[in-house]
Design an enzyme around this catalytic site. Sequence first.
Site, PDB file in Angstrom:
ATOM      1  CG  HIS A 564      -2.069   1.065   1.544  1.00 15.67           C
ATOM      2  ND1 HIS A 564      -1.953   1.948   2.531  1.00 15.67           N
ATOM      3  CD2 HIS A 564      -2.790   1.555   0.505  1.00 15.67           C
ATOM      4  CE1 HIS A 564      -2.949   2.895   2.174  1.00 15.67           C
ATOM      5  NE2 HIS A 564      -3.460   2.686   1.084  1.00 15.67           N
ATOM      6  CG  HIS A 606      -3.186   8.807  -0.029  1.00 11.84           C
ATOM      7  ND1 HIS A 606      -3.880   9.862   0.960  1.00 11.84           N
ATOM      8  CD2 HIS A 606      -3.919   8.011  -0.379  1.00 11.84           C
ATOM      9  CE1 HIS A 606      -5.068   9.149   1.147  1.00 11.84           C
ATOM     10  NE2 HIS A 606      -4.946   8.041   0.371  1.00 11.84           N
TER      11      HIS A 606
END
Length: 795
Positions: A564, A606
């Site tokens: 991730h 992100h």
Amino acid sequence: MRRRFSAIALPCLLAIALHGRHVELHAAEQAATELHGRIVDADSRQLLPARISIQSNNGEWFFPQSASPDGSAIEYRKERQAGSIEMHTTLSAHPFAVKLPPGRYTVTVERGKEYLTYEKSIDIGDQRVELTIPLKRWINLGDRGWYSGDTHTHRTIGELPNVMLAEDLNVALPLTYWVTKSDTAPTQGDKAAGGNLKPQPIAVDESHVIYPINTEYEIFTVKQVPDGRHTLGAIFILGHKQAFDFGVPPVSPVTVETRKQGALLDLDKHSWPWSLMLVPVMDVDLFELSNNHVWRTQFGFRRWTIETLPQYMQLETDADGFTEWGWIDFGLQTYYALLDCGFRMRPSAGTASGVHPVPLGFGRVYVQLPDGFSYEQWMQGLDAGRSFVSTGPMLFVEVNGQPPGSTLRADAKSLTCRVTGSAEAPHPIDRIEIVSNGSIVQRIGGAATQTDRGGYRQSIDASVTLDASGWVTVRVFEKRPDGRVRFAHSSPVHVEIPGRPLRPRREEVRWIIEQMQREIARHSGVLTEDAVAEYRLALRTYQQIERFGSQPAEWGSVRQIVAHRGASSDRPENTIASTLRAIETGATAVEVDVRTTSDGHLVLLHDATLDRTTSGSGKVNDLTFADVRKLDAGTHFDAKYADQKVPTLAEAAAVCRGKIDVLLDLKESGNEYAQKVVRVIRESGDPARTIVGVRSVEQARQFRSLLPEARQIGLIGSPDEIEAYAVAGVETIRLWPRWLTDETLVPRVRKAGVRLHLNGSTGLPDEVAPLLKHNPDSLSSDNPATLVKTLPALY
């Protein structure tokens, strides 16, 4: 044409068709003489249950009855193609009697695989004949901790105790729920036995057991084709607790219910139209190496599925189609191709006795139980692959001292496997072959020696070196005077070598891919969309395997570990450092977040703002790439990563190319954004190793058009969207763990025919174990190194 055969001399003239001709029975015109017999163990002289065939010189069959009020005799009369005839009686351990007209007869008596066949010609006159038949045991598998089973039987529960003892078969799994039409529950199947079946073993004696609740979906017709056949195939569910109350296709709900009930999925014949789809979609447990077309009598189905014959296998055929060896070899080589694709199915064997002209347990699977027999342990051993399949010989092997079904893990770049043990048979041994990764790598020389029990034994001691992950197994063939093929085959031992994945040979996986493409074309417009989607899912799975090889079985259902934002617990997220660390840990994919600078460059970030992960502030969309590039993207994590910058998608894609899959979390949308992403992946990455994380149905359709080679994962915002994303063509649906309190979600994902991805974070056992209950196909973690270690420990 249905035919009737006499158990005793008939009082009238009957004409029956045998071997393609009519045989006239004139029993009424002749005096009947009683043959009275006893079948005994040659050593103990104790009466034995056994199978007996009696045939006169003119081709007429006779069926003995038990001569004891406490005994039982069950007649079996089956004929398929001309010459494929099975006529016998199974007798309990009591004397038998049969009335025969005067003449010459051949009496053949057998008991399973562990006694030598008795065959004798006798003359019957007008005087009663007393015959004692001694059966000699050439091997005792129970004494060695091996117990046999038949995973495909259509004998009734009422007759199985007699037949099992006569065949010395330890476990029988009758397919009491049997359906041949689509969209029909097995309980309503046209061939279901029904009855008040309880989910518990039925003990015949302490070492012979029937488990009564098993299901066969054998779909010949689908409701969309009411006037003709549209064959799919067969799959067995073995050892479940409750009847399945729904039909197929699709098959994914069957998988969910099978796992819920702790049962096993057994693949019937390998060349059914849907078989190669079932393997990846259902994660099938067992593969019948000896299936219900392998008979004691003449091999019959010469042309069945011959149109699927793969040229690369070079199978033996003649003018009539498959030879017996050609058919068996077809099954073996298909099994090897699937093993090479990473599907670790364990071998099984089934006869369909009750339907076909074959005795119960003619092909059987032996399971090793060192601590003694029980049904529960036998099923566990079958699932573990502590087994071998036999139609005649016996096979006892270990690899590096480990039993069949084991996994060996190497610390180096190769592993030498020492294969030891023995092959034993009631006839001389023709050949012993070591098979590894789909190829015969060694033939064992020397000659078998005859044992004092009348069998033959040959030792095995050979070495095979693997320089990549793979598997090793052994097979043995008898040299029989009738030329028939009788073999034994051990369950494989798997080998895992770090960094060297198992890869199928190109011709193997290409043939499978072509079969999937053919089936998609055949079913499109006929089956429902969710059913066809399962074939598409299988196709994409095989295409992925063709490109990248397979993943370790020690990960269980998990086929993909996603790092991730890279290995973000070890390195600053979405940087080249975290990407390289993800590759180093053994993760199979790295997830990256893709945003755009004010001047149109794609970068990894992100958040919409720069504040949390860099030395800058404000929205990334408001800064030029040059401004973003000046920022420190590592010090916030640790000062030693101060050299890390915000990378471009092109840089990350280039680092990953050829090493790891890339999962794109698309943080923006629109045609211009999509076009840029696709251009970068085509120029710097690998479209076939790209997974597009889509956040809308429209985006899924857009990227399916722009980048069809890539796979897709639906990053759904609500469980209500599962079916819509599946219809749009995504291969995988992501569910958040917090959603799993709704127990309907995972079955909905499976029913939709797509894979399941679950998000995680730490990779620690306490977090991962609850997720594994749902059999996810992929997991993500901030700490992939920990997850890679956790999965083998939990499985």
